[in-house]
Design an enzyme around this catalytic site. Sequence first.
Site, PDB file in Angstrom:
ATOM      1  N   LYS A 173      32.792  37.946  47.484  1.00 47.78           N
ATOM      2  CA  LYS A 173      32.636  38.004  46.026  1.00 47.78           C
ATOM      3  C   LYS A 173      31.835  36.803  45.551  1.00 47.78           C
ATOM      4  CE  LYS A 173      36.970  40.327  44.796  1.00 47.78           C
ATOM      5  NZ  LYS A 173      36.370  41.515  44.163  1.00 47.78           N
ATOM      6  N   ASP A 194      45.562  39.439  42.877  1.00 43.07           N
ATOM      7  CA  ASP A 194      45.275  40.782  43.394  1.00 43.07           C
ATOM      8  C   ASP A 194      46.506  41.411  44.067  1.00 43.07           C
ATOM      9  OD1 ASP A 194      43.411  42.829  43.535  1.00 43.07           O
ATOM     10  OD2 ASP A 194      42.605  42.190  45.481  1.00 43.07           O
ATOM     11  N   ARG A 241      42.353  49.887  48.740  1.00 41.44           N
ATOM     12  CA  ARG A 241      42.590  51.295  49.109  1.00 41.44           C
ATOM     13  C   ARG A 241      42.933  51.422  50.592  1.00 41.44           C
ATOM     14  NH1 ARG A 241      36.699  52.721  46.953  1.00 41.44           N
ATOM     15  NH2 ARG A 241      37.302  50.957  45.645  1.00 41.44           N
TER      16      ARG A 241
HETATM   17  N1  BES Z   1      40.626  43.335  43.621  1.00 43.65           N
HETATM   18  C1  BES Z   1      39.392  43.947  43.305  1.00 43.65           C
HETATM   19  C2  BES Z   1      39.365  44.623  41.945  1.00 43.65           C
HETATM   20  C3  BES Z   1      39.550  43.748  40.737  1.00 43.65           C
HETATM   21  C4  BES Z   1      38.468  43.346  39.980  1.00 43.65           C
HETATM   22  C5  BES Z   1      40.805  43.368  40.313  1.00 43.65           C
HETATM   23  C6  BES Z   1      38.640  42.574  38.860  1.00 43.65           C
HETATM   24  C7  BES Z   1      40.984  42.587  39.183  1.00 43.65           C
HETATM   25  C8  BES Z   1      39.897  42.189  38.452  1.00 43.65           C
HETATM   26  C9  BES Z   1      39.066  45.007  44.370  1.00 43.65           C
HETATM   27  O1  BES Z   1      39.538  44.751  45.640  1.00 43.65           O
HETATM   28  C10 BES Z   1      37.587  45.081  44.465  1.00 43.65           C
HETATM   29  O2  BES Z   1      37.011  44.124  44.899  1.00 43.65           O
HETATM   30  N2  BES Z   1      37.015  46.203  44.075  1.00 43.65           N
HETATM   31  C11 BES Z   1      35.609  46.393  44.124  1.00 43.65           C
HETATM   32  C12 BES Z   1      35.343  47.741  44.733  1.00 43.65           C
HETATM   33  C13 BES Z   1      33.913  47.960  45.106  1.00 43.65           C
HETATM   34  C14 BES Z   1      33.519  47.045  46.235  1.00 43.65           C
HETATM   35  C15 BES Z   1      33.737  49.409  45.484  1.00 43.65           C
HETATM   36  C16 BES Z   1      35.092  46.324  42.688  1.00 43.65           C
HETATM   37  O3  BES Z   1      35.796  46.761  41.778  1.00 43.65           O
HETATM   38  O4  BES Z   1      34.013  45.797  42.500  1.00 43.65           O
HETATM   39 ZN    ZN Z   2      41.235  43.590  45.739  1.00 41.25          ZN
HETATM   40 MN    MN Z   3      38.243  43.539  46.762  1.00 41.16          MN
END
Ligand code: BES
Ligand code: ZN
Ligand code: MN
Length: 504
Positions: free
Chosen positions: A281, A292, A355
């Site tokens: 990230k 998370d 997931r």
């Molecule tokens: N934990 C994140 C989602 C998230 C984002 C939670 C902001 C709380 C605040 C999740 O694991 C994630 O990284 N999701 C990605 C999915 C993508 C790579 C398909 C996302 O939402 O960008």
């Molecule tokens: Zn996550």
């Molecule tokens: Mn993630």
Amino acid sequence: MSASVTLGVMSIAEALAPPAESGGYALVVFVNGALAPGAAAAAALGEAAGVIPRAAAACDFKGKIGSALDILAPAGLAAQRLLVLGTAPEKEGEKVDYLRLGGLTVAKLGKAAQVRVLFDFAAPPEDASAAAGDFALGLRLRGYKFDQFKSKKASKDDSENGGPADVKIAGADEAAIAGVQGLADGVDLARTLVNLPPNLLYPESFADKAKELEKLGVAVEILDVPAMEALGMRALLGVGQGSKRPSRVVVMRWNGGTKDAQPVAFVGKGVCFDSGGVSLKPGAGMEDMKGDMAGAACVTGLMHALASRKAAVNALGAIGLVENMPDGAAQRPGDIVTAMSGTTIEIINTDAEGRLVLADVLWHVQNAYKPAFMVDLATLTGAILVALGQEYAGLFSNNDELAERLTEAGTKTGEKLWRMPLGAPYDKLIESKFADIKNTGGRNAGSITAAQFLQRFVNDTPWAHLDIAGTGMSAPTNDLNQSWGSGWGVRLLDRLVRDYYEQK
Ligand code: BES
Ligand code: ZN
Ligand code: MN
């Protein structure tokens, strides 16, 4: 631990007496639009009640719901301060919300160490004990403060560092107040788990905290890495393999129902820190990814609440605990893993890890425990924030009745849900060239393809998925919550269980 309000009851007559200890107290009264307190409160205040209309005239206080009048050193009273809260409807048909009034009381009295509330109204509530319970819950929810890492210790009268320490609700039903403490403790537990830093809260230490629920009569089973290997949980284990912290799955069981009743099951995403893994990230805001695990925190808080109030239900809480880190041993984009169900998954983006964790926990719960339904909670996608902001959590379900019950519990508790679609056309977006499915579906409909992925690990069991990325952490503060970790969902699911699944 985190700061919280201590609650008790006393009689209305006792509440007017001078304080036993030094330091004084604040007195709270409620008035209607004619500035009249309830009859018992008026009798106890006697002539001192005359300060209310005089002070009100000085500042145009009309006794409206949500407004307050703060009178310092009120003449004729032992109290140091008299806080007058309005209960007159602003609009036709507006009802007094006792939960909010509890929150408001704490908000107004940040500094007071001792508080006595004259719980008496000119227009008494229809159900006085429910009103007292709501009010007490509002006090508890608003009074939570996470300050254990502030080395300048909270002094009793430091408004920066905690709400009132001790509140006596005079004239309230003691049993009703006792009845909401377990729920408030459950919400506070969830909040604290979300707030704790990831160097201290990681899969093993989270599992240890869940284990503490045994004190309440919850059976807690912890699966370690070899146990998960034996079950074939390769989707979950793949996420954790880049971390020094070994993964855990915890199954908590509260058997308050009849012996053979199918359990209701709650499943939580517990990514104790989500760096994104090799698909790292961006740095800005990454610290938020300690939260998370808000889904797992909610499930743990809910189990605490159900067990504390000895709910007449068989309930199961299962949480998948991992840390998603980049490392030489970490999972790569392009890897293919086989989930416990036998489904093969191509990893496209290691940041779509939640997931993968839920896939194995859902499958395990469904097959090992044959639940009546499963509700999972997960901070799953940033896309749900794009769709719904922080007002609603996303609801996805294969079962209309479960979806409607959840939605209704959301309306009642203010932890609101908005239903989103599922459907075969979305399934196409997660087809993989090399494996059965892939773990991301591209930019469009990101929350839906994530839910669609989860559904591949659910057979006919009624199931709902709540995407709480917008509500579980970093939530906007309000009358009932000032904490970064909101504890969202504990009240919602407690309500769901109470209204539909308890054997009465
Ligand atoms: N934990 C994140 C989602 C998230 C984002 C939670 C902001 C709380 C605040 C999740 O694991 C994630 O990284 N999701 C990605 C999915 C993508 C790579 C398909 C996302 O939402 O960008
Ligand atoms: Zn996550
Ligand atoms: Mn993630």
